[in-house]
Write an enzyme that holds these catalytic residues in place. Sequence first.
Site, short mmCIF file in Angstrom:
data_model
loop_
_atom_site.label_atom_id
_atom_site.label_comp_id
_atom_site.label_asym_id
_atom_site.label_seq_id
_atom_site.Cartn_x
_atom_site.Cartn_y
_atom_site.Cartn_z
N ARG A 41 0.87 -1.29 0.05
CA ARG A 41 -0.03 -0.02 0.00
C ARG A 41 1.17 1.23 -0.05
O ARG A 41 0.63 2.22 -0.62
CB ARG A 41 -0.96 -0.04 1.04
CG ARG A 41 -1.71 1.16 1.41
CD ARG A 41 -3.10 1.09 2.15
NE ARG A 41 -3.00 -0.10 3.29
CZ ARG A 41 -4.02 -1.07 3.52
NH1 ARG A 41 -4.88 -0.96 2.55
NH2 ARG A 41 -3.94 -1.88 4.29
N TYR A 42 1.96 1.46 0.90
CA TYR A 42 2.75 2.37 1.02
C TYR A 42 4.09 2.37 0.06
O TYR A 42 4.55 0.87 -0.01
CB TYR A 42 3.24 2.48 2.44
CG TYR A 42 2.20 2.79 3.49
CD1 TYR A 42 1.52 3.89 3.51
CD2 TYR A 42 1.84 1.66 4.42
CE1 TYR A 42 0.51 4.24 4.32
CE2 TYR A 42 0.93 1.73 5.42
CZ TYR A 42 0.27 3.00 5.39
OH TYR A 42 -0.70 3.43 6.29
N ARG B 1 7.17 0.12 1.84
CA ARG B 1 6.92 -1.05 3.08
C ARG B 1 5.92 -2.01 2.35
O ARG B 1 4.99 -1.48 1.87
CB ARG B 1 6.86 -0.65 4.22
CG ARG B 1 5.75 0.41 4.55
CD ARG B 1 6.04 1.15 5.81
NE ARG B 1 4.99 2.10 6.39
CZ ARG B 1 4.76 3.05 5.90
NH1 ARG B 1 5.32 3.65 4.84
NH2 ARG B 1 3.62 3.58 6.75
N CYS C 208 -3.79 -17.83 14.00
CA CYS C 208 -3.22 -17.31 15.40
C CYS C 208 -3.34 -18.00 16.53
O CYS C 208 -4.06 -19.20 16.45
CB CYS C 208 -4.13 -16.00 15.45
SG CYS C 208 -4.04 -14.82 14.07
N CYS D 70 -9.14 -13.12 18.50
CA CYS D 70 -9.63 -11.88 18.82
C CYS D 70 -11.32 -11.63 18.19
O CYS D 70 -11.26 -11.86 17.22
CB CYS D 70 -8.74 -10.79 18.78
SG CYS D 70 -7.06 -11.07 19.09
N CYS E 30 -11.33 -8.68 15.58
CA CYS E 30 -10.28 -8.85 14.60
C CYS E 30 -10.46 -8.08 13.24
O CYS E 30 -11.62 -8.45 12.90
CB CYS E 30 -9.83 -10.33 14.53
SG CYS E 30 -8.58 -10.37 12.89
N ARG F 42 -9.02 -8.76 10.43
CA ARG F 42 -9.05 -9.59 9.37
C ARG F 42 -9.71 -10.82 9.80
O ARG F 42 -9.54 -12.13 9.34
CB ARG F 42 -7.49 -10.02 9.04
CG ARG F 42 -6.79 -8.92 8.70
CD ARG F 42 -5.70 -9.39 8.00
NE ARG F 42 -4.83 -8.12 7.33
CZ ARG F 42 -3.75 -8.00 8.17
NH1 ARG F 42 -3.16 -8.31 9.03
NH2 ARG F 42 -3.17 -6.76 7.45
N ASP G 187 -11.71 -0.88 13.84
CA ASP G 187 -12.03 -1.08 12.37
C ASP G 187 -13.39 -1.44 12.42
O ASP G 187 -14.13 -2.27 13.19
CB ASP G 187 -11.35 -1.99 11.77
CG ASP G 187 -9.56 -1.45 11.61
OD1 ASP G 187 -9.52 -0.45 11.05
OD2 ASP G 187 -8.71 -2.08 11.88
N ASP H 108 -7.21 3.33 10.54
CA ASP H 108 -6.78 2.69 9.11
C ASP H 108 -8.21 2.95 8.30
O ASP H 108 -9.13 2.65 8.78
CB ASP H 108 -6.70 1.10 9.11
CG ASP H 108 -5.53 0.83 8.35
OD1 ASP H 108 -5.64 1.19 6.99
OD2 ASP H 108 -4.69 -0.08 8.89
N LYS I 104 -3.07 4.29 6.94
CA LYS I 104 -3.43 4.47 8.32
C LYS I 104 -3.26 6.14 8.47
O LYS I 104 -2.11 6.76 7.83
CB LYS I 104 -2.49 3.93 9.33
CG LYS I 104 -2.57 2.39 9.49
CD LYS I 104 -1.52 1.61 10.36
CE LYS I 104 -1.80 0.22 10.23
NZ LYS I 104 -1.31 -0.25 9.01
C1 LIG Z 1 -0.07 -0.97 8.64
C2 LIG Z 1 0.42 -1.28 7.73
C3 LIG Z 1 1.78 -1.21 7.33
C4 LIG Z 1 2.54 -0.51 8.28
O1 LIG Z 1 2.17 0.77 8.50
P1 LIG Z 1 3.39 1.51 9.49
O2 LIG Z 1 2.50 3.04 9.88
O3 LIG Z 1 4.63 1.55 9.00
O4 LIG Z 1 3.32 0.80 10.96
C5 LIG Z 1 2.31 -1.44 6.12
N1 LIG Z 1 1.34 -1.64 5.13
C6 LIG Z 1 0.15 -2.01 5.17
C7 LIG Z 1 -0.50 -2.59 3.84
C8 LIG Z 1 -0.58 -1.85 6.25
O5 LIG Z 1 -1.68 -2.15 6.71
S1 SF4 Z 2 -6.34 -9.31 15.95
FE1 SF4 Z 2 -6.75 -10.76 14.16
S2 SF4 Z 2 -4.94 -11.38 13.30
FE2 SF4 Z 2 -4.32 -10.30 15.44
S3 SF4 Z 2 -3.86 -12.04 16.75
FE3 SF4 Z 2 -6.15 -11.41 16.88
S4 SF4 Z 2 -6.96 -13.00 15.47
FE4 SF4 Z 2 -5.04 -12.65 14.92
#
Ligand SMILES: *Cc1c(COP(=O)(O)O)cnc(C)c1O
Ligand code: SF4
Length: 352
Positions: free
Chosen positions: A94-95, A98, A107, A111, A114, A116, A276, A313, A320
């Site tokens: 996305r960025y 990174r 996991c 959670c 979560c 995801r 989220d 996010d 973010k």
């Molecule tokens: C959260 C996230 C990151 C990491 O973001 P930082 O602000 O550097 O912690 C990198 N890529 C994606 C797609 C993310 O969702």
């Molecule tokens: S928030 Fe989601 S991805 Fe993270 S530990 Fe919990 S269940 Fe796993």
Amino acid sequence: MTRTPTTARSIADLVDAGALPPDAHADAALAQVARDYAIAVTPEVLDLIEGTPANDPIARQFIPTAQETITTAEERVDPIGDDAHAPVKGIVHRYPDRVLLKPLHACPVYCRFCFRREQVGPGGDVLDDAGLDAAMDYIATHPEIWEVIVTGGDPFMLSPRRIARIVNALDALPHVAVIRFHTRVPIADPRRVNDDLIAALRAARAALYVGVHCNHARELTPDARACLARLADAGIPLLSQSVLLRGVNDSVEALEALFRALVSARVRPYYLHHPDLARGTGHFRLSIDEGQALMRALRGRLSGLCQPTYVLDIPGGYGKSPIGPTYADDAGPDGTRAVVDFRGGQHPYPNK
Ligand SMILES: *Cc1c(COP(=O)(O)O)cnc(C)c1O
Ligand code: SF4
């Protein structure tokens, strides 16, 4: 609560462990939740539970409730828009500088909030050797990638051998300066972080960080703290990510205790995530106004070391953003800005 030797993975297991009442067996809503979303609560986390999801911050994070069957109009299957930025399986880019590398979707615990939750689970996707090679190829052919964030799922669920394979492959790419693992294992299954796993995290060249997901001071048990100490003693800088959650940590006292406990365990609070818009998580959410008021109350009351950045996010895959509060108010008529101190006092400052 009596200690069970294995991870609870079903409504029946949770009844056996005493974490749900016997009549939960016959609860149709809970059965629906168990069909829709993964369940896992490790013995260490079961041990920490002192009440019900309605009154205990640990139970609330991990024990399923009928509230999860309620979805609201604004909730999404892919709340942070990962799918739109996945050039190859297991990578989210996305960025510019990174990427996320997601080698698995399992996991140690699941959670209930979560972000995801539609992907994670014990049967979820795992990158096989060919998939991992393809993901590494993508990183190798994109020299702008300065940092790789290994997440999932929880990458510490992989075998030390597989973790070493990932670390060594990334360490061999000269443009990858930083490798960051995100994990809940130090909280949920701290003994998993043994000498083999720590040896696997040794990168010869790249800087390696570990981010720990932790939402309540009570999660930092003596075992969890010992696990974090093993990582810190191995020279690994530790960060935390916490999610702001109604009924878990939505008070100044709970957040203060959490951030002090983290810093005293040598973990630097990094992000406090606004919850989220994941499906069935409305009971965890609070407003941005409430989150900002909590952050404002922490400023001045807590050491700067204990202050995370409060982030959201943005739905749709926009990344973010810090969501305040801000302490430099708008320009006055004479071009000054008003800077707010931790007691709320306003102080003009020239804007030049
Ligand atoms: C959260 C996230 C990151 C990491 O973001 P930082 O602000 O550097 O912690 C990198 N890529 C994606 C797609 C993310 O969702
Ligand atoms: S928030 Fe989601 S991805 Fe993270 S530990 Fe919990 S269940 Fe796993």
